[in-house]
Design an enzyme around this catalytic site. Sequence first.
Site, mmCIF file in Angstrom:
data_model
loop_
_atom_site.group_PDB
_atom_site.id
_atom_site.type_symbol
_atom_site.label_atom_id
_atom_site.label_comp_id
_atom_site.label_asym_id
_atom_site.label_seq_id
_atom_site.Cartn_x
_atom_site.Cartn_y
_atom_site.Cartn_z
ATOM 1 N N SER A 147 0.845 -1.197 0.000
ATOM 2 C CA SER A 147 0.000 0.000 0.000
ATOM 3 C C SER A 147 0.877 1.242 0.000
ATOM 4 O O SER A 147 1.961 1.258 0.606
ATOM 5 C CB SER A 147 -0.885 0.016 1.249
ATOM 6 O OG SER A 147 -1.519 1.270 1.394
ATOM 7 N N TYR A 160 -2.231 -0.838 10.074
ATOM 8 C CA TYR A 160 -2.251 -1.371 8.710
ATOM 9 C C TYR A 160 -0.932 -1.077 7.996
ATOM 10 O O TYR A 160 -0.341 -1.962 7.362
ATOM 11 C CB TYR A 160 -3.420 -0.753 7.948
ATOM 12 C CG TYR A 160 -3.518 -1.179 6.506
ATOM 13 C CD1 TYR A 160 -3.995 -2.439 6.158
ATOM 14 C CD2 TYR A 160 -3.152 -0.303 5.479
ATOM 15 C CE1 TYR A 160 -4.094 -2.820 4.835
ATOM 16 C CE2 TYR A 160 -3.255 -0.683 4.147
ATOM 17 C CZ TYR A 160 -3.722 -1.939 3.834
ATOM 18 O OH TYR A 160 -3.816 -2.313 2.507
#
Length: 253
Positions: A147, A160
């Site tokens: 990401s 995350y």
Amino acid sequence: MPNLTDKTALVTGASRGIGQAIAERLARAGALVAVHYGTSAEAAERVVAGIRAEGGRAFAVRAELGPSEGVDTLFAGLEAQLEEHTGSSRLDILVNNAGLMGTAQPEEITGEWFDRMMAVNAKAPLFVIQRALSLIPDHGRIINISSGLTRFAAPEQVTYAMTKGALEQITLHFARHLGKRRITVNTVAPGSTDNGSALFRIPEVREAMSQLSAFGEVADPSAIADVVAFLASSDARWITGAFVDSSGGTLLG
């Protein structure tokens, strides 16, 4: 278009969103694709049916990644179906896409939530790769979906981002470890991508997320899938250990 004829691929978390797009893209390039899912058999079978309707080859395989037995369950199903479809358990392409995403303010993070996120997003890919190495031939491909959040601050996404940072370290070290076998290991890092979440149907939310990209729009999952298909092909044979920014310019600042 990359030619993946006679190749086999496993895409984890492939019943929707980016994973679904990747599975469909690899199948269009000629690969036999194992569509992994955790809970929704119906969604996975829809993906498989769609691929087959277009003349591609695919099958679904279930496993809940995170629990310690998840990797064993995954590979028991995967190897049995590869043998059934091809007469061999060879796996040419592994895409680690499955993951949990969620938000929590730093003051509200719990140990249970952290452990769950780490188990699915970092621990599971590590042991999936470890288990797959006996199936992946020389010149195979491993692609980890990370990401853009590992490159800029978003405090509510710290857990995350930490797990995806760990995944990027797996890429780096396995790329060196597997270089002699000409197995490439790379990271693809999407930005705001329409994964089918209801959030993307809210106009003001979609507009705000669009502005993060240099292109002023939210990515379609197919844009990420095209990058993965390239890295899975022979054209990318000299790329390994790379962080491929697929955020649409989000990281430009």
